[in-house]
Design an enzyme around this catalytic site. Structure first.
Site, PDB file in Angstrom:
ATOM      1  N   HIS A 142       0.624  -1.515  -0.194  1.00  0.00           N
ATOM      2  CA  HIS A 142      -0.079  -0.355   0.476  1.00  0.00           C
ATOM      3  C   HIS A 142       0.940   1.312   0.096  1.00  0.00           C
ATOM      4  CE1 HIS A 142      -4.092  -1.825   1.008  1.00  0.00           C
ATOM      5  NE2 HIS A 142      -3.273  -2.654   1.346  1.00  0.00           N
ATOM      6  N   ASN A 218       0.081 -11.984   7.453  1.00  0.00           N
ATOM      7  CA  ASN A 218       0.306 -11.477   6.380  1.00  0.00           C
ATOM      8  C   ASN A 218      -0.317  -9.728   6.757  1.00  0.00           C
ATOM      9  OD1 ASN A 218      -0.315 -14.058   4.360  1.00  0.00           O
ATOM     10  ND2 ASN A 218       1.576 -13.432   4.551  1.00  0.00           N
ATOM     11  N   ARG A 226       6.726 -13.778  24.339  1.00  0.00           N
ATOM     12  CA  ARG A 226       6.847 -12.451  25.285  1.00  0.00           C
ATOM     13  C   ARG A 226       6.210 -11.236  24.757  1.00  0.00           C
ATOM     14  NH1 ARG A 226      12.433 -13.500  26.927  1.00  0.00           N
ATOM     15  NH2 ARG A 226      12.741 -11.963  25.147  1.00  0.00           N
ATOM     16  N   ASP A 247      -1.847 -19.590  -1.099  1.00  0.00           N
ATOM     17  CA  ASP A 247      -1.202 -19.432  -2.493  1.00  0.00           C
ATOM     18  C   ASP A 247      -0.208 -20.797  -1.879  1.00  0.00           C
ATOM     19  OD1 ASP A 247      -0.064 -17.940  -1.207  1.00  0.00           O
ATOM     20  OD2 ASP A 247      -0.138 -17.040  -2.830  1.00  0.00           O
ATOM     21  N   HIS A 250       2.546 -16.933   0.753  1.00  0.00           N
ATOM     22  CA  HIS A 250       2.140 -15.950   1.740  1.00  0.00           C
ATOM     23  C   HIS A 250       2.547 -16.471   3.589  1.00  0.00           C
ATOM     24  CE1 HIS A 250       0.520 -13.503  -1.649  1.00  0.00           C
ATOM     25  NE2 HIS A 250       0.304 -12.194  -0.356  1.00  0.00           N
ATOM     26  N   ASP A 273      -7.228 -12.648  -2.699  1.00  0.00           N
ATOM     27  CA  ASP A 273      -6.182 -11.631  -2.510  1.00  0.00           C
ATOM     28  C   ASP A 273      -5.592 -11.025  -4.063  1.00  0.00           C
ATOM     29  OD1 ASP A 273      -5.470  -8.612  -1.864  1.00  0.00           O
ATOM     30  OD2 ASP A 273      -3.525 -10.159  -0.594  1.00  0.00           O
ATOM     31  N   LEU A 306       5.516  -8.818  -1.584  1.00  0.00           N
ATOM     32  CA  LEU A 306       5.005  -9.177  -1.851  1.00  0.00           C
ATOM     33  C   LEU A 306       3.245  -8.452  -2.215  1.00  0.00           C
ATOM     34  CD1 LEU A 306       4.015 -12.613  -0.287  1.00  0.00           C
ATOM     35  CD2 LEU A 306       5.199 -12.601  -2.632  1.00  0.00           C
ATOM     36  N   GLY A 308       0.319  -8.853  -3.054  1.00  0.00           N
ATOM     37  CA  GLY A 308      -1.118  -9.656  -3.602  1.00  0.00           C
ATOM     38  C   GLY A 308      -0.848 -11.144  -3.870  1.00  0.00           C
TER      39      GLY A 308
HETATM   40 ZN   LIG Z   1      -3.293  -6.638   2.644  1.00  0.00          ZN
END
Ligand SMILES: [Zn+2]
Length: 377
Positions: A142, A218, A226, A247, A250, A273, A306, A308
């Site tokens: 993102h 993910n 801890r 898949d 991931h 995804d 990664l 998607g």
């Molecule tokens: Zn995501």
């Protein structure tokens, strides 16, 4: 209204098997399942040999397909192409998923999905807004420049869907109780994801407002001795579901099996995804100005992160069966459980009165056809 039917060697209705049977529907609704010998002569039906008919697959995280990224083509036409591409992989219903975007694009996406549902584009269940209310430290692919922490007032300015389901993935440590409550009161299903929270940042008042956890393991703080992190919280919060990408890239199969052992039955389900490359002719696309490529079946950005997955629901189901999950559970993880997660009480089972929606798989679990609201594709 005329009756229609499809038949196969096996039908799994979401609770049990029927052998040499036919699924009968009228219009958009299931009438029932009958044995082939009891099927009235005058009903024309299509038989699928050496196949299984299962409740239609529901994928709650689909960024793209058929060369289209929802982020790059925010329109009901674009969504139609994405649904077509995913039907080739057995998906009957999906949530087009918008990756972190500007408020203007979020507005546009909500309006495009409303239009798609009003125009009866087959397979559109609603929308998944993945961000932009995420944690910078778990941004994945993102664009973190778009991240912000919304107030209830800012949330109220969006044209939320009038029909269909809305799922939001947010880093719940960054959302106020008031914003979480606003989302819940307005029918939005809230999932925690792209989150770096420590246990102390997740008071019970917040986890009880959390319906689920997005792509378990993910982009979330890991489990440690801890510090249980989001992974530990996701696994131990019984009321909340976890979606997971199967898949084999991931998430390691062993980690998947561990989650399956810990989560209550019905609280772990498959998402793809998937991106524009699924069911398409090219092996790359652009996201936020960055080229994402398929390399060794992995989708990666220029830094090798990664971005998607390049997989369909049918292959995802085949994978979990290969990893040791029994067939019934695997099929429920692709349909019954995601339907329950979205509070859909007419999808996820092949029962009278439910929507006439099914996925037909061959003996290798590859999709042969998909039935969506009474239409065979
Ligand atoms: Zn995501």
């Amino acid at each position: 209204m005329a009756l229609n039917a499809i038949s196969a060697n096996r039908i799994f209705d979401g609770t049990r098997y029927h052998h040499d049977a036919a699924l009968v529907w009228e219009g958009q609704k299931i009438k029932g399942i009958v044995s082939l010998s009891e099927l009235p002569q005058n009903i024309e039906h299509q038989h699928f040999d050496d196949s299984i008919i299962a409740p239609g697959f529901i994928d709650l995280q689909v960024n793209g397909g058929g060369d289209i990224m929802f982020n790059n083509d925010i329109s009901s036409d674009g969504v139609n192409v994405i649904c077509q591409a995913h039907r080739k992989h057995g998906t009957a219903y999906l949530l087009p998923t918008l990756i972190s975007s500007t408020p203007e694009d979020i507005t546009k996406a909500l309006m495009a999905i409303d239009k798609a549902i009003s125009n009866n584009i087959p397979g559109v269940l609603g929308i998944h807004l993945e961000g932009p209310w995420l944690n910078h430290d778990k941004k994945g692919a993102h664009n973190s420049e778009l991240f912000y922490t919304p107030t209830p007032e800012q949330l109220s300015e969006f044209p939320w869907l009038s029909k269909g389901k809305t799922l939001v993935t947010a880093a719940i440590e960054n959302l106020s109780i008031e914003s979480l409550e606003w989302l819940k009161e307005n029918g939005v299903i809230v999932s925690c994801g792209h989150s770096n929270a420590k246990l102390e940042q997740l008071p019970q008042e917040k986890t009880k407002l959390t319906d689920g956890f997005t792509h378990l393991y993910n982009a979330m703080s890991p489990f440690e001795g801890r510090e249980p992190g989001i992974v530990g919280t996701a696994l131990l919060t019984d009321h909340a579901w976890c979606s997971i990408i199967t898949d084999g890239i991931h998430v390691h199969p062993q980690s998947f099996l561990l989650a399956n052992r810990i989560k209550p039955q019905g609280k772990l389900f498959i998402v793809t995804d998937a991106m524009a490359t699924l069911g398409s002719t090219t092996n790359q696309f652009v996201l936020d100005g960055e080229i994402i490529r398929v390399v060794d079946n992995k989708l990666v950005n220029s830094r090798g992160n990664l971005a998607g997955a390049h997989i369909g629901m049918d292959e995802s189901v085949a994978n979990v069966i290969k990893w040791g999950i029994d067939e019934q559970q695997a099929l429920k993880m692709a349909s019954t459980y995601p339907a329950q997660a979205m509070n859909c009480n007419d999808l996820g089972l092949l029962q009278p009165g439910y929507r006439a929606t099914a996925t037909i798989l061959n003996s290798k679990y590859r999709s042969q056809a998909v039935l969506v609201d009474g239409n065979i594709f």
